[in-house]
Design an enzyme around this catalytic site. Structure first.
Site, PDB file in Angstrom:
ATOM      1  N   GLU A 163       8.328   4.768  23.593  1.00 49.53           N
ATOM      2  CA  GLU A 163       7.354   5.686  22.991  1.00 49.53           C
ATOM      3  C   GLU A 163       7.492   5.659  21.478  1.00 49.53           C
ATOM      4  OE1 GLU A 163       8.615   8.454  21.390  1.00 49.53           O
ATOM      5  OE2 GLU A 163      10.679   8.396  22.097  1.00 49.53           O
ATOM      6  N   ALA A 166       5.456  10.871  17.491  1.00 51.51           N
ATOM      7  CA  ALA A 166       6.253  11.773  16.654  1.00 51.51           C
ATOM      8  C   ALA A 166       5.910  13.200  17.050  1.00 51.51           C
ATOM      9  CB  ALA A 166       5.943  11.526  15.185  1.00 51.51           C
ATOM     10  N   ALA A 223      14.951   3.004  12.911  1.00 52.48           N
ATOM     11  CA  ALA A 223      15.901   2.762  11.816  1.00 52.48           C
ATOM     12  C   ALA A 223      15.145   2.478  10.503  1.00 52.48           C
ATOM     13  CB  ALA A 223      16.813   1.583  12.165  1.00 52.48           C
ATOM     14  N   CYS A 274      15.859  11.690  17.510  1.00 55.19           N
ATOM     15  CA  CYS A 274      15.886  10.221  17.588  1.00 55.19           C
ATOM     16  C   CYS A 274      16.585   9.497  16.441  1.00 55.19           C
ATOM     17  CB  CYS A 274      14.458   9.702  17.701  1.00 55.19           C
ATOM     18  SG  CYS A 274      13.744  10.092  19.297  1.00 55.19           S
ATOM     19  N   PHE A 334      12.927  20.889  12.909  1.00 54.62           N
ATOM     20  CA  PHE A 334      13.256  19.683  12.130  1.00 54.62           C
ATOM     21  C   PHE A 334      12.060  19.148  11.358  1.00 54.62           C
ATOM     22  CE2 PHE A 334      11.696  15.715  14.127  1.00 54.62           C
ATOM     23  CZ  PHE A 334      11.194  16.192  15.333  1.00 54.62           C
ATOM     24  N   LYS A 335      10.865  19.640  11.672  1.00 58.51           N
ATOM     25  CA  LYS A 335       9.645  19.364  10.922  1.00 58.51           C
ATOM     26  C   LYS A 335       8.629  20.395  11.356  1.00 58.51           C
ATOM     27  CE  LYS A 335       7.201  15.812  12.666  1.00 58.51           C
ATOM     28  NZ  LYS A 335       6.841  14.556  13.383  1.00 58.51           N
TER      29      LYS A 335
HETATM   30  C1  UDX Z   1      14.387  11.809  25.279  1.00 61.21           C
HETATM   31  C2  UDX Z   1      15.233  11.065  24.267  1.00 61.21           C
HETATM   32  O1  UDX Z   1      15.730  11.997  23.334  1.00 61.21           O
HETATM   33  C3  UDX Z   1      14.484   9.999  23.537  1.00 61.21           C
HETATM   34  O2  UDX Z   1      15.340   9.192  22.793  1.00 61.21           O
HETATM   35  C4  UDX Z   1      13.831   9.124  24.498  1.00 61.21           C
HETATM   36  O3  UDX Z   1      13.056   8.172  23.812  1.00 61.21           O
HETATM   37  C5  UDX Z   1      13.022   9.909  25.490  1.00 61.21           C
HETATM   38  O4  UDX Z   1      13.808  10.884  26.114  1.00 61.21           O
HETATM   39  P1  UDX Z   1      12.875  13.957  25.032  1.00 61.21           P
HETATM   40  O5  UDX Z   1      11.763  13.890  25.995  1.00 61.21           O
HETATM   41  O6  UDX Z   1      12.611  14.579  23.702  1.00 61.21           O
HETATM   42  O7  UDX Z   1      13.370  12.511  24.615  1.00 61.21           O
HETATM   43  O8  UDX Z   1      14.154  14.585  25.742  1.00 61.21           O
HETATM   44  P2  UDX Z   1      14.267  15.986  26.460  1.00 61.21           P
HETATM   45  O9  UDX Z   1      13.246  16.935  25.917  1.00 61.21           O
HETATM   46  O10 UDX Z   1      15.710  16.338  26.452  1.00 61.21           O
HETATM   47  O11 UDX Z   1      13.797  15.668  27.964  1.00 61.21           O
HETATM   48  C6  UDX Z   1      14.534  14.981  28.893  1.00 61.21           C
HETATM   49  C7  UDX Z   1      14.320  15.653  30.244  1.00 61.21           C
HETATM   50  O12 UDX Z   1      14.920  14.855  31.264  1.00 61.21           O
HETATM   51  C8  UDX Z   1      14.940  17.053  30.375  1.00 61.21           C
HETATM   52  O13 UDX Z   1      13.958  17.973  30.760  1.00 61.21           O
HETATM   53  C9  UDX Z   1      16.012  16.895  31.458  1.00 61.21           C
HETATM   54  O14 UDX Z   1      16.158  18.030  32.265  1.00 61.21           O
HETATM   55  C10 UDX Z   1      15.474  15.717  32.241  1.00 61.21           C
HETATM   56  N1  UDX Z   1      16.477  14.984  33.031  1.00 61.21           N
HETATM   57  C11 UDX Z   1      17.591  14.492  32.449  1.00 61.21           C
HETATM   58  C12 UDX Z   1      16.246  14.765  34.387  1.00 61.21           C
HETATM   59  O15 UDX Z   1      15.243  15.210  34.928  1.00 61.21           O
HETATM   60  N2  UDX Z   1      17.144  14.035  35.101  1.00 61.21           N
HETATM   61  C13 UDX Z   1      18.277  13.536  34.544  1.00 61.21           C
HETATM   62  O16 UDX Z   1      19.073  12.882  35.221  1.00 61.21           O
HETATM   63  C14 UDX Z   1      18.508  13.784  33.171  1.00 61.21           C
HETATM   64  C1  UDX Z   2      10.352   9.716  15.316  1.00 60.14           C
HETATM   65  C2  UDX Z   2       9.430   8.498  15.140  1.00 60.14           C
HETATM   66  O1  UDX Z   2       8.533   8.736  14.053  1.00 60.14           O
HETATM   67  C3  UDX Z   2       8.683   8.221  16.418  1.00 60.14           C
HETATM   68  O2  UDX Z   2       7.893   7.042  16.286  1.00 60.14           O
HETATM   69  C4  UDX Z   2       9.690   8.040  17.526  1.00 60.14           C
HETATM   70  O3  UDX Z   2       9.078   7.738  18.730  1.00 60.14           O
HETATM   71  C5  UDX Z   2      10.564   9.273  17.670  1.00 60.14           C
HETATM   72  O4  UDX Z   2      11.207   9.517  16.428  1.00 60.14           O
HETATM   73  P1  UDX Z   2      10.033  12.343  15.250  1.00 60.14           P
HETATM   74  O5  UDX Z   2      11.528  12.371  15.175  1.00 60.14           O
HETATM   75  O6  UDX Z   2       9.342  13.197  16.245  1.00 60.14           O
HETATM   76  O7  UDX Z   2       9.534  10.853  15.518  1.00 60.14           O
HETATM   77  O8  UDX Z   2       9.453  12.772  13.814  1.00 60.14           O
HETATM   78  P2  UDX Z   2       9.202  12.022  12.423  1.00 60.14           P
HETATM   79  O9  UDX Z   2       7.852  12.379  11.956  1.00 60.14           O
HETATM   80  O10 UDX Z   2       9.526  10.589  12.491  1.00 60.14           O
HETATM   81  O11 UDX Z   2      10.236  12.750  11.452  1.00 60.14           O
HETATM   82  C6  UDX Z   2      11.637  12.594  11.551  1.00 60.14           C
HETATM   83  C7  UDX Z   2      12.326  13.362  10.445  1.00 60.14           C
HETATM   84  O12 UDX Z   2      12.126  12.724   9.184  1.00 60.14           O
HETATM   85  C8  UDX Z   2      11.831  14.804  10.278  1.00 60.14           C
HETATM   86  O13 UDX Z   2      12.921  15.661  10.051  1.00 60.14           O
HETATM   87  C9  UDX Z   2      10.941  14.723   9.071  1.00 60.14           C
HETATM   88  O14 UDX Z   2      10.836  15.944   8.389  1.00 60.14           O
HETATM   89  C10 UDX Z   2      11.671  13.668   8.243  1.00 60.14           C
HETATM   90  N1  UDX Z   2      10.796  12.994   7.271  1.00 60.14           N
HETATM   91  C11 UDX Z   2       9.751  12.233   7.718  1.00 60.14           C
HETATM   92  C12 UDX Z   2      11.048  13.112   5.915  1.00 60.14           C
HETATM   93  O15 UDX Z   2      11.997  13.789   5.512  1.00 60.14           O
HETATM   94  N2  UDX Z   2      10.234  12.455   5.038  1.00 60.14           N
HETATM   95  C13 UDX Z   2       9.179  11.688   5.442  1.00 60.14           C
HETATM   96  O16 UDX Z   2       8.482  11.120   4.562  1.00 60.14           O
HETATM   97  C14 UDX Z   2       8.929  11.578   6.828  1.00 60.14           C
END
Ligand code: UDX
Ligand code: UDX
Length: 455
Positions: A163, A166, A223, A274, A334-335
């Site tokens: 995915e 953001a 990264a 992330c 975080f944003k």
């Molecule tokens: C997560 C990761 O942070 C990200 O790096 C990755 O790309 C996508 O998965 P996110 O959806 O933000 O992103 O995580 P989170 O909101 O913690 O959701 C994960 C869900 O999986 C939770 O609701 C958790 O309960 C569930 N889970 C986890 C299961 O259902 N089964 C499991 O074994 C572990």
């Molecule tokens: C990121 C990636 O953008 C997305 O593609 C990936 O799938 C998941 O991780 P996310 O972490 O949801 O998404 O938010 P993003 O908009 O990337 O911001 C990350 C952090 O960087 C935030 O804390 C934001 O405030 C900060 N940021 C971003 C800055 O400080 N300056 C900028 O110019 C942009």
């Protein structure tokens, strides 16, 4: 053999799984989508009017799809959905390992492995297993190994479909993605998934690569984005001491088409679930393959981020401690436009201030105070309280920190706030969101990241 995906299951109803499946269900009414999660409270929330994830536009998509071709169910009821699925997405969290080989850096695949075992146990016929969560390179090998132990006669393909959404703009990113990436070894499986996205994504935006390229591209993309933020933040510190203005510098950089304008906003540091995890995972991968210099290069992006948070916290603590030692923190997410505070700079900054003996008055329009309070460490009993309104949080404050760029902070009535804050209060704007002219007109000094103190 040509395959068609008409039944989808997704394990993980988090910030990624929930919105992604909702948009697939919305754009593909002929596909039945079931989202499964171990966390039953989360499933209950997805089935209620108060969704567990705040995302602009998500409510409407859920309203259109839930009960039609989208449903959320607890994992203990998920076996039939996996058995019926043509494709199962794995969208669970992959946190940084806390113990064992690679502790502190490598991504923990424990949850992913548990999902693969669950799929192996319940899948029937041919199932395409799709990595949606960000994985280390060659994670698909691990998944394939587990699927090969399936007690059933089923067969599997494994794809990587990371995915790029953001938070805060997830629905827009899903509905109009720059690209969809599908990595795989079997063209029929890649084509089947591409056919799902083709209902709303133009063909040229669907990129097909090998499995390992797809896995690595996701890590590398995050990264590179993190590296841009650390680069502009490194420049921000130089601006503050030289009189240059970071927004002007960023504009000049961004108009070079080779550099581009995005991700050049100076800040108090990047956060989110992330960037740090993926940088550390990349560092670990480099080290694992003996690539010492690349490992150090990516580590430095993370180190600069820690430094940026620390120096901001230090400045605020020094000012507040010269006065009454009270700091108001505006913005904990975080944003903006999300209720998510995972790895938010506000956590480290608040903990630094608490350790320095500063009392905190916290406010955020979306973050759950109980959940945020649980990640704070207040060994010195400095104390912290939450307030619904910014005007309440700044009462008696010696320093006001703005740590999230919520729109409301751009239009704060500084004249009114100056009457309730402590005399000698100073604003520390970590997001270049405060109007420095309005604050100065109200007699409040402002320190802005990348600009310095307003003259
Ligand atoms: C997560 C990761 O942070 C990200 O790096 C990755 O790309 C996508 O998965 P996110 O959806 O933000 O992103 O995580 P989170 O909101 O913690 O959701 C994960 C869900 O999986 C939770 O609701 C958790 O309960 C569930 N889970 C986890 C299961 O259902 N089964 C499991 O074994 C572990
Ligand atoms: C990121 C990636 O953008 C997305 O593609 C990936 O799938 C998941 O991780 P996310 O972490 O949801 O998404 O938010 P993003 O908009 O990337 O911001 C990350 C952090 O960087 C935030 O804390 C934001 O405030 C900060 N940021 C971003 C800055 O400080 N300056 C900028 O110019 C942009």
């Amino acid at each position: 053999m040509k395959r068609r995906i008409l039944n989808i299951a997704c394990i993980g109803a988090g910030y990624v799984g929930g919105p992604t499946m909702a948009v697939i269900a919305d754009r593909c009414p002929h596909v039945s989508v079931t989202v499964i999660d171990l966390n039953e409270a989360r499933i209950a929330a997805w089935n209620s009017d108060t969704l567990p994830v705040y995302e602009p536009g998500l409510d409407e998509v859920i309203r259109r799809t839930r009960g039609r071709n989208l449903r959320f169910i607890p994992q203990r009821e998920g076996a039939a959905a996996v058995a019926a699925a043509d494709a199962v997405f794995i969208s669970v969290n992959t946190p940084t390992k806390t113990q064992g080989a690679g502790a502190g850096k490598a991504s923990d695949l424990g949850y992913v492995e548990a999902c693969a075992r669950y799929i192996a146990e319940h899948a029937l016929g041919h199932t395409i297993v799709i990595e949606k969560s960000t994985m280390p390179v060659r994670a698909a090998d691990t998944i394939k190994r587990i699927l090969a132990t399936s007690p059933r006669v089923g067969t599997f393909d494994v794809l990587s479909n990371p995915e790029f959404l953001a938070e805060g703009t997830a629905i827009r990113d899903l509905e109009k993605p720059d690209r969809v990436l599908i990595g795989g070894e079997t063209p029929a499986a890649v084509d089947a998934l591409a056919e799902v996205y083709a209902h709303w994504v133009p063909d040229q935006a669907i990129l097909r690569t090998g499995l390992w390229s797809a896995e690595l591209s996701k890590l590398a993309a995050n990264a590179f984005l993190a590296q841009r933020v650390s680069s502009i933040n490194a420049i921000s510190a130089l601006c503050e001491v030289t009189g240059a203005q970071v927004e002007e510098v960023a504009k000049v950089l961004g108009t070079d088409t080779r550099i581009g304008p995005k991700f050049l906003k100076a800040s108090v540091g990047f956060g989110g679930s992330c960037f740090k995890k993926d940088l550390l995972s990349l560092v670990y991968l480099c080290e694992f393959y003996g690539l010492t210099e690349p490992a150090a290069y990516w580590q430095s992006v993370q180190d600069l981020n820690e430094w940026q948070k620390r120096r901001f916290a230090q400045m605020a603590a020094t000012h507040a401690k010269k006065q009454g030692g009270v700091v108001a923190v505006l913005g904990l997410a975080f944003k903006k436009n999300t209720n998510d505070f995972r790895e938010s700079p506000a956590i480290d900054i608040c903990n630094y201030l608490l350790a320095a003996g500063v009392r905190l008055r916290l406010q955020d329009e979306r973050v759950d105070p109980h959940m945020f309070g649980a990640v704070l460490v207040d060994d010195h009993k400095a104390g912290f309280d939450f307030f619904c309104e910014a005007a309440e949080a700044v009462r008696g404050a010696d320093a006001i920190l703005v740590l999230t760029e919520w729109d409301q902070y751009a239009t704060l009535d500084w004249r009114k706030l100056s009457t309730v804050a402590a005399p000698g209060v100073m604003i520390f704007d970590g997001r270049t969101v405060v109007d420095p002219v309005a604050a100065s007109a109200a007699g409040l000094p402002v320190f802005t990241v990348g600009i310095g103190a307003a003259k």
